[in-house]
Design an enzyme around this catalytic site. Structure first.
Site, PDB file in Angstrom:
ATOM      1  N   LYS A 265       0.823  -1.206   0.000  1.00  0.00           N
ATOM      2  CA  LYS A 265       0.000   0.000   0.000  1.00  0.00           C
ATOM      3  C   LYS A 265       0.860   1.261   0.000  1.00  0.00           C
ATOM      4  CE  LYS A 265      -1.081  -0.117   4.948  1.00  0.00           C
ATOM      5  NZ  LYS A 265      -2.172  -0.134   5.913  1.00  0.00           N
ATOM      6  N   ARG A 266       2.074   1.132   0.485  1.00  0.00           N
ATOM      7  CA  ARG A 266       2.985   2.288   0.486  1.00  0.00           C
ATOM      8  C   ARG A 266       3.461   2.628  -0.939  1.00  0.00           C
ATOM      9  NH1 ARG A 266       1.305   3.821   4.205  1.00  0.00           N
ATOM     10  NH2 ARG A 266       1.462   2.956   6.274  1.00  0.00           N
TER      11      ARG A 266
END
Ligand code: GLU
Length: 511
Positions: A265-266
């Site tokens: 998700k980063r």
């Protein structure tokens, strides 16, 4: 074969990652292809990790993408409720049944005792200590305590969990529709908790009980669940449900654009692209993400792109609308190895879908973004602008900036070109052309074109000197759509005042 029934079973622990969306999509496609049933089951037994809003986010994402549910928390169905927290009473009985049959046991170990066990094991050289057949007889559980002690502890409310008894040194195998035969040695399995101290089942217990009760025929899920499947197979066996065990399919990982490592998700923030379907407002900025929708992707393009991340139709075809996808989809063509997430490909798909839409459809789609920029969204005008500009955008969000000159005259001029072209004689010619233009009563693109061309030809001038100046005055740059049509859309008054404004500015910079 039984009627196909598949479920998408997300845990509402945060926004749904794009990998989760792909899982939902493949389940949906498989269901539709086989005239089966597509079910949403919310797996919210982990109260600690529950995130408010996540469930709504999941439902909205599916809705945005058009992945319609046949059964689910809101849709209902014969096998409900479809939210595990509403089914909590169902699971205990099955956990107790496992204990009764000797396949599971009560464990009363405190967190300190568990820590001590891990420490001791580590000291003995065990690399990854776990509660398993090698340690269970040294722990505080119903296998080591007497029946009366166990009864007393249960009656007096001592906290306990129920653990499955994973066998020693046995091969546990199952057949995965993508990976073929998969085997685990049971020595690698721990005695996983099935029922937690708060009375809630763990994911494993609830998942198997529900798949059984909901008559799920195929489990299609992410690769990260592959290793859990060994425990799941044990559960089917222990509960006597082996004959009803669904067929398993584990989907390949989605990899970073570099191909190195799993897309996280980063990565969205790191690479500047979305990895979630919709935007999510978290508690901190770090926990907040922009989605495909807000980046300006169309749902159809998002689906087409995602379908091909890990599924290879085996032909050259790339464009698949939903009926095509349903028709062509097959589990056999899901790839085994990780699939790279290529956002440029996603943009390419988006552009294709934009080009396939009518001007009117595009106008409706870009309207919110145009509105947000504070520009004119009058439908007829917007539609005309879309006709000219839709070939020039990959994302809907690019529209207000790329089409800026249609909405405002506050754009920067290409001063470099002006410096070359805004010269004595040329200035005079341009100005007299503008006076020709100002005489036009019919301000249609055809008429504008004829006027400009005949002016240039009759005076034996060069297009290369006149045209760029006009274009830059009207749009700011040398790039842009058809100039005559742009002028028609903007209208004579607007165009004439743009010329006046621009020429004043050109004079001022070149003095
Ligand atoms: N609740 C699990 C998840 O969040 C479901 C995994 C499965 O499909 O079995 O992905």
């Amino acid at each position: 074969m039984n009627q196909v029934r598949v479920r998408f079973a997300p845990s509402p622990t945060g926004p749904l990652h794009i990998g989760g969306v792909r899982t939902a999509l493949y389940n949906y496609l498989f269901a539709k292809k086989n005239n089966g049933t597509f079910i949403l089951r919310i797996e919210d037994t982990d109260q600690v990790r529950y995130v408010p809003g996540a469930e709504e986010y999941i439902k909205e994402s599916l809705k945005w993408l058009g992945l319609e549910l046949d059964e689910g928390p809101e849709e209902g169905g014969h096998y409900g409720p479809y939210k595990q927290s509403d089914r909590r009473n169902i699971y205990t009985g099955y956990a107790l049944k496992l204990v009764e049959k000797g396949y599971a046991y009560y464990a009363f170990d405190t967190p300190e005792e568990l820590d001590a066990m891990r420490e001791e094991e580590t000291k003995n050289g065990v690399l990854a200590p776990k509660y398993d057949h090698t340690v269970r007889m040294k722990m505080k559980n119903s296998l080591t305590l007497s029946d009366s002690e166990v009864k007393e502890m249960l009656n007096s409310g001592v906290p306990y969990v129920i653990r499955i008894k994973a066998p020693a040194n046995e091969t546990i195998s199952f057949s995965d529709l993508v990976r073929g035969d998969v085997s685990f040695n049971s020595d690698d399995l721990d005695d996983k908790v099935m029922l937690k101290a708060d009375g809630m089942p763990t994911y494993h217990m609830a998942n198997i009980v529900d798949d059984y009760l909901m008559k799920i025929t195929h489990v299609i899920r992410g690769e990260e669940w592959l290793s859990s499947t060994a425990h799941h197979v044990l559960l089917y066996r222990y509960l006597g449900w082996e004959k009803s065990m669904p067929k398993f399919t584990h989907l390949p990982l989605i990899l970073k654009p570099t191909g190195k490592g799993k897309l996280s998700k980063r990565d969205g923030a790191n690479f500047g692209f979305p990895v979630f379907p919709l935007s999510w407002v978290g508690e901190t900025e770090e926990e907040s993400f922009a989605g495909f929708r807000e980046f300006g992707f169309l749902p159809e393009a998002t689906l087409n792109f995602l379908a091909l991340v890990g599924w290879n139709p085996g032909t050259e075809q790339e464009m698949f609308d939903m009926p095509d996808l349903i028709n062509s989809f097959s589990i056999e063509k899901i790839v085994k190895s990780g699939a790279r997430f290529n956002i440029d490909k996603a943009k390419w798909f988006n552009q294709q879908y934009i080009l396939h839409k009518t001007d009117k459809e595009i106008a409706t789609l870009v309207k919110p973004f145009v509105e947000k920029a504070g520009y004119n969204t009058e439908p007829i005008f917007l539609e005309k602008v879309c006709k000219l500009m839709k070939t020039r955008i990959e994302l809907l969000t690019e529209f207000p900036e790329k089409a800026k000159f249609f909405f405002t005259s506050e754009y920067d001029y290409d001063e470099k070109t002006i410096a070359k072209k805004w010269k004595e004689e040329n200035i005079e010619n341009v100005k007299s052309l503008v006076s020709w233009i100002s005489e036009l009563s019919d301000f249609s693109k055809e008429n504008i074109e004829v006027t400009i061309k005949s002016f240039i030809e009759s005076k034996n001038l060069s297009f290369g000197n006149i045209f760029p100046v006009l274009r830059i005055a009207v749009t700011g740059t040398l790039q842009g759509p058809d100039l005559f049509e742009t002028m028609e859309i903007l209208g004579k008054n607007d165009i004439l005042s743009r010329f006046t404004e621009a020429f004043k500015y050109f004079d001022s910079i070149l003095k």
